[in-house]
Motif scaffolding. Structure first.
Motif, mmCIF file in Angstrom:
data_model
loop_
_atom_site.group_PDB
_atom_site.id
_atom_site.type_symbol
_atom_site.label_atom_id
_atom_site.label_comp_id
_atom_site.label_asym_id
_atom_site.label_seq_id
_atom_site.Cartn_x
_atom_site.Cartn_y
_atom_site.Cartn_z
ATOM 1 N N PHE A 60 0.834 -1.201 0.000
ATOM 2 C CA PHE A 60 0.000 0.000 0.000
ATOM 3 C C PHE A 60 0.871 1.254 0.000
ATOM 4 N N TRP A 61 1.905 1.262 0.837
ATOM 5 C CA TRP A 61 2.744 2.464 0.934
ATOM 6 C C TRP A 61 3.531 2.683 -0.338
ATOM 7 N N ARG A 62 3.954 1.573 -0.984
ATOM 8 C CA ARG A 62 4.619 1.723 -2.286
ATOM 9 C C ARG A 62 3.649 2.327 -3.300
ATOM 10 N N ALA A 63 2.398 1.808 -3.274
ATOM 11 C CA ALA A 63 1.403 2.310 -4.220
ATOM 12 C C ALA A 63 1.148 3.801 -3.993
ATOM 13 N N LEU A 64 1.063 4.182 -2.715
ATOM 14 C CA LEU A 64 0.800 5.583 -2.391
ATOM 15 C C LEU A 64 1.954 6.471 -2.878
ATOM 16 N N GLY A 65 3.181 6.028 -2.619
ATOM 17 C CA GLY A 65 4.347 6.796 -3.049
ATOM 18 C C GLY A 65 4.394 6.933 -4.566
ATOM 19 N N ASN A 66 4.224 5.797 -5.272
ATOM 20 C CA ASN A 66 4.235 5.849 -6.732
ATOM 21 C C ASN A 66 3.117 6.722 -7.258
ATOM 22 N N ASN A 67 1.979 6.732 -6.543
ATOM 23 C CA ASN A 67 0.827 7.488 -7.016
ATOM 24 C C ASN A 67 1.069 8.997 -6.920
ATOM 25 N N LEU A 68 2.118 9.393 -6.176
ATOM 26 C CA LEU A 68 2.513 10.807 -6.177
ATOM 27 C C LEU A 68 3.638 11.035 -7.190
ATOM 28 N N LEU A 69 4.598 10.094 -7.196
ATOM 29 C CA LEU A 69 5.793 10.229 -8.028
ATOM 30 C C LEU A 69 5.462 10.179 -9.523
ATOM 31 N N VAL A 70 4.711 9.152 -9.933
ATOM 32 C CA VAL A 70 4.448 8.954 -11.357
ATOM 33 C C VAL A 70 3.632 10.113 -11.956
ATOM 34 N N PRO A 71 2.506 10.521 -11.333
ATOM 35 C CA PRO A 71 1.768 11.651 -11.913
ATOM 36 C C PRO A 71 2.608 12.924 -11.967
ATOM 37 N N PHE A 72 3.403 13.171 -10.920
ATOM 38 C CA PHE A 72 4.235 14.364 -10.898
ATOM 39 C C PHE A 72 5.217 14.355 -12.070
ATOM 40 N N GLY A 73 5.930 13.245 -12.229
ATOM 41 C CA GLY A 73 6.885 13.132 -13.330
ATOM 42 C C GLY A 73 6.203 13.251 -14.672
ATOM 43 N N SER A 74 5.073 12.573 -14.795
ATOM 44 C CA SER A 74 4.382 12.542 -16.073
ATOM 45 C C SER A 74 3.881 13.941 -16.463
ATOM 46 N N VAL A 75 3.329 14.676 -15.504
ATOM 47 C CA VAL A 75 2.822 16.016 -15.822
ATOM 48 C C VAL A 75 3.979 16.944 -16.219
ATOM 49 N N ILE A 76 5.140 16.802 -15.553
ATOM 50 C CA ILE A 76 6.275 17.652 -15.913
ATOM 51 C C ILE A 76 6.747 17.360 -17.342
ATOM 52 N N VAL A 77 6.902 16.075 -17.673
ATOM 53 C CA VAL A 77 7.338 15.717 -19.028
ATOM 54 C C VAL A 77 6.338 16.228 -20.054
ATOM 55 N N GLU A 78 5.037 15.986 -19.793
ATOM 56 C CA GLU A 78 3.995 16.444 -20.719
ATOM 57 C C GLU A 78 4.046 17.946 -20.909
ATOM 58 N N PHE A 79 4.269 18.661 -19.804
ATOM 59 C CA PHE A 79 4.232 20.114 -19.879
ATOM 60 C C PHE A 79 5.408 20.649 -20.696
ATOM 61 N N VAL A 80 6.608 20.158 -20.409
ATOM 62 C CA VAL A 80 7.793 20.653 -21.129
ATOM 63 C C VAL A 80 7.677 20.335 -22.617
ATOM 64 N N LEU A 81 7.346 19.071 -22.929
ATOM 65 C CA LEU A 81 7.222 18.684 -24.336
ATOM 66 C C LEU A 81 6.059 19.408 -25.006
ATOM 67 N N GLY A 82 4.925 19.479 -24.295
ATOM 68 C CA GLY A 82 3.726 20.114 -24.855
ATOM 69 C C GLY A 82 3.965 21.578 -25.154
ATOM 70 N N LEU A 83 4.677 22.265 -24.257
ATOM 71 C CA LEU A 83 4.961 23.689 -24.473
ATOM 72 C C LEU A 83 5.902 23.871 -25.667
ATOM 73 N N ALA A 84 6.944 23.022 -25.724
ATOM 74 C CA ALA A 84 7.886 23.120 -26.849
ATOM 75 C C ALA A 84 7.150 22.912 -28.167
ATOM 76 N N LEU A 85 6.271 21.904 -28.209
ATOM 77 C CA LEU A 85 5.531 21.630 -29.440
ATOM 78 C C LEU A 85 4.578 22.764 -29.775
ATOM 79 N N ALA A 86 3.866 23.260 -28.764
ATOM 80 C CA ALA A 86 2.898 24.333 -29.009
ATOM 81 C C ALA A 86 3.614 25.566 -29.560
ATOM 82 N N LEU A 87 4.775 25.887 -28.995
ATOM 83 C CA LEU A 87 5.503 27.073 -29.449
ATOM 84 C C LEU A 87 6.005 26.900 -30.883
ATOM 85 N N THR A 88 6.572 25.731 -31.202
ATOM 86 C CA THR A 88 7.077 25.568 -32.578
ATOM 87 C C THR A 88 5.941 25.512 -33.582
ATOM 88 N N LEU A 89 4.811 24.886 -33.192
ATOM 89 C CA LEU A 89 3.736 24.735 -34.175
ATOM 90 C C LEU A 89 2.963 26.033 -34.402
#
Lengths: 283, 270
Positions: free
Chosen positions: A55-84
């Motif tokens: 349970f504690w692993r799941a809870l930790g991952n449930n914070l870590l994975v969304p945080f990482g994923s949103v950061i990657v999406e944001f950086v890539l998404g912004l770069a793409l939006a600006l170039t396009l």
């Protein structure tokens, strides 16, 4: 207009809302009640969870994975939006290609990702061709598997962030760029002092919506690593229900996720409201 | 400065093309390659032998064929439920500020619910009603209908707001009832958005994995079936199935393109 129009409006609001509440909210409420039922009312289901290291692993991952994923999406998404949106660089081909990963059903993306990241998959095949050592991308309990899950999740959803930011970029008046150019601002200064502040409402909106979605991550983890590899709360709850046949404990785990999403979601909405008051409409 | 920006742009564009096209190529390759060859090490980038057997098995195996039909039925029924109810909600929201507030708060409240927190207790309720895991997929169609209402309502809201109130008032003076005005004036004027809403809700259901996995445990729709094929190693049929699953979504994006983009993001949810 008058009373009969008003009556129709009431029906038009009440019927769809009741349908949604009866189908989605009431079952969740029932789940909340059942999560406190362990041969009679008690907190036992929650206590069992708190004693389970998974349970504690799941809870930790449930914070870590969304945080990482949103950061990657944001950086890539912004770069793409600006170039396009840069006028010289408009390309229908690139734009369609950039949106494609979101148009593909999530489960298809995940099927593909599995074949790519398996120990003897395409990525390791390509790595072996260059003479380097293949890596265990999906190895259970490894930080590398968490990284892989983040990359795959972002691969599917980055187009959404890109589209939201593109919509925001299009609302910035061209005169502002013109003025910045006349004042002699370079590319970076223009971005820093014109684009970024004007885009802030769209950025906040995109981060909140994506953050709420990312917290509910389920299928990416299930397909890539199975419920035990990189457990998150959804898959942990699913395996309690499906494999362990403990529905009430499963509901307790899912309620903790619901609580987490609600707290972060409401916090996010409060932040968003502040931004929309300062900067006009929220995208 | 400008040169390095240009280089970054070219690199980003190349990355996008590779991220979008290479995986699709690999999937297509797997779907026409014999399974033994797919497991070769190092992996083959170009198939050495070709076969159509995976596609043939999709239509020959009962389980697969019925999953395709079930997915179509569930997506069609849920799209209709969501569009009808979504049109009602959107119309009320476009005409009254109280309705707008109720509508928006219900819709955003629903977005906060994790799938797993709904699906497990919902399964129990569906079982007591007798439509859990039903071969027709009716239970899943109802759930998909409910989760697609926000998408439909947000798509149609803009269309109803755009209809001038004067038109409704004129019809009212001519003696038409509010219901009649809605049916004969508002709905026809919003027909383009209704089509968009139907398509989006259809695709939302067609792609949905979580509820489908939990509610249709043995009478599966396509996404959970693809999941089992992928996890239990039927590479060939899984790839063929995955390619078939992409057809509706790709058609929509390529054919309708720009007009759909705003709507695609409006109701996106996991």
């Amino acid at each position: 207009m008058n009373a009969s129009a008003k009556r129709l409006r009431t029906v038009f609001v009440v019927v769809p809302c009741i349908f949604m509440i009866a189908t989605l909210v009431l079952p969740a409420m029932n789940g909340l009640l059942l999560s406190f039922d362990h041969n009679g009312p008690s907190l036992a289901n929650y206590k069992i969870l708190f004693d389970d290291s998974m349970f504690w692993r799941a809870l930790g991952n449930n914070l870590l994975v969304p945080f990482g994923s949103v950061i990657v999406e944001f950086v890539l998404g912004l770069a793409l939006a600006l170039t396009l949106t840069a006028r010289r660089n408009r390309s229908a081909l690139i734009e369609t290609a950039a949106i494609l990963p979101f148009a593909i059903p999530e489960i298809v993306i995940l099927t593909l990702a599995r074949y790519i990241f398996l120990p003897r998959g395409y990525l390791n095949g390509a790595i072996a061709m260059t003479g380097m050592h293949p890596l265990p991308w999906l190895s259970p309990r490894s930080p590398l598997a968490i990284f892989t899950v983040i990359v795959v999740d972002a691969w599917h959803v980055t187009p959404v962030v890109m589209l939201m930011l593109m919509a925001g970029l299009q609302t910035i008046p061209a005169e502002l760029y013109e003025a910045a150019r006349l004042d002699g601002a370079g590319t970076f200064a223009t971005f820093r002092f014109v684009t970024l502040p004007m885009l802030m409402p769209a950025i906040v909106g995109a981060l909140i919506l994506r953050g709420i979605d990312a917290l509910r991550i389920f299928s990416t983890v299930l397909v890539l690593t199975g419920p035990e590899g990189v457990p998150v709360l959804s898959t942990y709850s699913y395996s309690l229900w499906d494999d362990a046949q403990k529905p009430h404990e499963a509901m307790a785990a899912s309620m903790i996720l619901a609580l987490m999403v609600t707290i972060i979601g409401i916090g996010g909405l409060l932040v968003a409201r502040r931004f929309s008051r300062d900067d006009g409409a929220l995208a | 400065m400008n040169n390095s920006l240009k280089a970054a742009r070219v690199a980003l564009n190349a990355f996008v093309l590779v991220a979008a096209v290479l995986p699709l190529y690999l999937l297509a390759k797997q779907s026409v390659t014999p399974e033994l060859e797919t497991f070769a090490w190092p992996p083959h980038w170009i198939p050495h032998h070709l076969t159509l057997s995976h596609f043939i098995s999709v239509f020959a195996v009962n389980e697969l064929r019925s999953a395709v039909l079930r997915s179509l039925a569930v997506a069609a029924i849920s799209a209709m439920i969501a569009t009808v109810l979504g049109a009602m909600l959107a119309h009320a929201m476009a005409r009254s500020s109280i309705a707008q507030r109720i509508g928006f708060s219900t819709v955003s409240g629903i977005r906060l619910l994790p799938m797993i927190a709904v699906a497990i207790p919902l399964g129990i309720i569906l079982a007591t009603v007798g439509i859990y895991d039903s071969p027709t997929g009716i239970g899943l169609a109802i759930v998909h209908g409910a989760i697609a209402i926000p998408t439909a309502a947000l798509t149609l809201y803009a269309a109803f707001v755009a209809i001038p109130l004067e038109i409704e008032e004129a019809a009212w003076i001519d003696g038409a009832s509010p219901l009649r005005i809605f049916l004969t004036i508002d709905l026809p004027m919003a027909r383009a958005s209704i089509a968009t809403a139907l398509i989006l809700c259809f695709i939302l259901s067609w792609d949905e994995f979580g509820f489908a996995l939990l509610v249709q445990q043995t009478n599966r729709t396509l996404p959970p079936l693809l999941y089992y094929y992928t996890v239990f190693g039927n590479v060939g049929p899984a790839s063929a199935l995955a390619l078939l699953m992409m057809i509706p979504a790709i058609c929509v994006v390529v054919a309708l393109g720009p007009s759909l983009r705003g709507a695609l993001t409006a109701g996106s949810s996991r």
